[in-house]
Design an enzyme around this catalytic site. Structure first.
Site, mmCIF file in Angstrom:
data_model
loop_
_atom_site.group_PDB
_atom_site.id
_atom_site.type_symbol
_atom_site.label_atom_id
_atom_site.label_comp_id
_atom_site.label_asym_id
_atom_site.label_seq_id
_atom_site.Cartn_x
_atom_site.Cartn_y
_atom_site.Cartn_z
ATOM 1 N N THR A 122 1.129 -1.048 0.358
ATOM 2 C CA THR A 122 -0.271 -0.003 -0.074
ATOM 3 C C THR A 122 0.819 0.949 -0.185
ATOM 4 O O THR A 122 0.113 1.934 -0.433
ATOM 5 C CB THR A 122 -0.924 -0.200 1.229
ATOM 6 O OG1 THR A 122 -1.880 -0.725 1.029
ATOM 7 C CG2 THR A 122 -1.427 1.216 0.997
ATOM 8 N N THR A 178 1.511 -4.479 4.208
ATOM 9 C CA THR A 178 1.345 -4.979 6.100
ATOM 10 C C THR A 178 1.631 -5.724 6.241
ATOM 11 O O THR A 178 0.874 -6.470 6.822
ATOM 12 C CB THR A 178 0.127 -3.067 6.484
ATOM 13 O OG1 THR A 178 -0.895 -4.040 5.114
ATOM 14 C CG2 THR A 178 1.005 -1.959 6.235
ATOM 15 N N ASP A 179 -0.035 -6.854 4.701
ATOM 16 C CA ASP A 179 -0.537 -7.831 5.359
ATOM 17 C C ASP A 179 0.526 -9.103 5.447
ATOM 18 O O ASP A 179 -0.052 -9.426 6.367
ATOM 19 C CB ASP A 179 -1.277 -8.367 3.974
ATOM 20 C CG ASP A 179 -2.295 -7.529 3.592
ATOM 21 O OD1 ASP A 179 -3.054 -6.904 4.322
ATOM 22 O OD2 ASP A 179 -2.958 -7.357 2.750
ATOM 23 N N SER A 234 1.413 -7.240 -0.817
ATOM 24 C CA SER A 234 2.427 -8.576 0.169
ATOM 25 C C SER A 234 1.164 -10.052 0.469
ATOM 26 O O SER A 234 1.654 -10.335 1.097
ATOM 27 C CB SER A 234 2.970 -7.760 1.295
ATOM 28 O OG SER A 234 1.550 -8.143 2.292
HETATM 29 N N1 ASP Z 1 -3.057 -5.754 0.789
HETATM 30 C C1 ASP Z 1 -1.174 -4.324 0.561
HETATM 31 C C2 ASP Z 1 0.236 -5.459 0.845
HETATM 32 O O1 ASP Z 1 -0.461 -5.805 1.574
HETATM 33 C C3 ASP Z 1 -1.658 -3.668 2.304
HETATM 34 C C4 ASP Z 1 -0.806 -2.742 2.553
HETATM 35 O O2 ASP Z 1 0.105 -2.720 2.480
HETATM 36 O O3 ASP Z 1 -0.983 -2.298 4.087
HETATM 37 O O4 ASP Z 1 1.151 -5.161 -0.154
#
Ligand code: ASP
Length: 348
Positions: A28, A108-109, A75
């Site tokens: 993200t 973040t995932d 991710s």
């Molecule tokens: N779906 C995103 C990822 O993990 C979520 C994020 O980065 O906050 O790439």
């Protein structure tokens, strides 16, 4: 560079700036939406590392940045091949004399899984700092630029040496072992349950308030080499809940998995039907690790199950996802049998 063990100042002569490698993987923090008010409907991993760095001109006062685009993924789609590529690149960069630290931008995932994997496989005491964002780069009050600035501040700071892999997020510095994502939307999404953050970073100042107790990086026996790309032991996660059955476990054993982590209820307790399936899996040579789905606390060995009698390993305070990372690495390193594998979980 200020060599104080606990803090740094932004008043650093340019010639003394450390060289920091920024490795971008997507997420993200590199996401973009149609409009600035959209923080949920966006595409992750579409903004390149050059654009990420350009959004934070103040980086040039902290470090000489060497940027690399390692991947451009959401991710949730992290793969073994990318883990191996990242670990190999981090180790190669840190082995060169002129790179003093690495910052990794990540989604973040699965950030907590990648961070813990690197915590156990990086062969350097130099800082490795992961960061991310909860809001895409196009959003009002995007959190990525400040998180990136803070991550570079941490990586450029002497106090971050020897602390293992770190996560800089929302002004806090967390240990890779402890940190977990705890919110689907809030900018303070990362916490270290039970133990708290290691310290904080703000306006170029970095302060550690506690140390990292368990061994990591150069003190670990785990290694990722070029052959790791396709050779990861198959380890899957199952969950216990009301009315759980052994169907999934039996299918996994049939598929030839080497390990199963069970996200148990409470203190890692397991529905009787599922537990029988797991005990039978142990009898077939599968390593079974009992973790908890609760999100904080630890699983007591021989507590909610007779682990020694059943041949189960307990995850201590690792959540199921991190327990899976450790089990894969321990199996890949040749670990066999509950007693030897339990030692790894007690240590790391
Ligand atoms: N779906 C995103 C990822 O993990 C979520 C994020 O980065 O906050 O790439």
């Amino acid at each position: 560079m200020n060599t104080s063990p606990s803090s740094s100042s932004s008043a650093i002569p340019l010639s003394a700036l450390p060289r920091i490698a920024v490795l971008a993987t997507g997420g993200t923090i590199a996401g973009s939406a149609q409009d600035a008010t959209s923080t949920a409907g966006y595409q992750a991993g579409v903004v390149g590392v050059g654009q990420l760095l350009a959004a934070v001109p103040a980086l040039s006062t902290l470090a000489h940045i060497q940027a690399e685009q390692i991947a451009s993924i959401d991710s949730k789609d992290m793969s073994f091949a990318l883990w191996a590529k990242l670990a190999l690149r981090v180790n190669a960069l840190l082995a060169t004399g002129d790179i003093e630290g690495v910052v990794i931008t990540h989604g973040t995932d699965t950030l907590e899984e990648t961070a813990y994997l690197l915590h156990l496989t990086v062969k350097s005491t130099k800082p490795v700092v992961l960061t991310a964002a909860m809001r895409p780069s196009s959003a009002l009050s995007a959190d990525g630029p400040l998180n990136l600035l803070n991550a570079v501040s941490v990586a450029a700071n002497r106090a971050a040496h020897g602390q293992g892999v770190l996560v800089a997020f929302n002004n806090r510095i967390h240990s890779a072992r402890d940190v977990v994502k705890t919110s689907t939307f809030a900018v303070d999404a990362f916490q270290s349950p039970e133990v708290g953050a290691l310290g904080w970073v703000q306006d170029g100042r970095v302060e550690f308030q506690r140390g990292v107790v368990r061994p990591h990086t150069v003190a670990c026996e785990f290694a990722i080499d070029a052959a790791s790309t396709g050779a990861w032991p198959a380890v899957e996660i199952v969950t216990s809940y009301a009315g759980a059955t052994r169907v999934i476990v039996d299918a996994l054993v049939q598929a030839g998995v080497r390990g199963i982590v069970v996200a148990g209820t409470g203190n890692g307790s397991i529905h009787a039907a599922l537990q029988q399936g797991l005990a039978d899996a142990v009898a077939r040579g599968v390593a079974v690790v009992r973790a908890s789905r609760v999100g904080s606390g630890h699983v007591m060995h021989n507590g909610a199950a007779s682990d020694d009698a059943l041949g189960f390993i307990t995850a201590n305070s690792l959540n199921p996802y991190k327990a899976r990372v450790l089990l894969m690495l321990a199996l890949a390193a040749g670990g066999t049998g509950p007693a030897a594998l339990q030692q790894a979980f007690d240590l790391y």
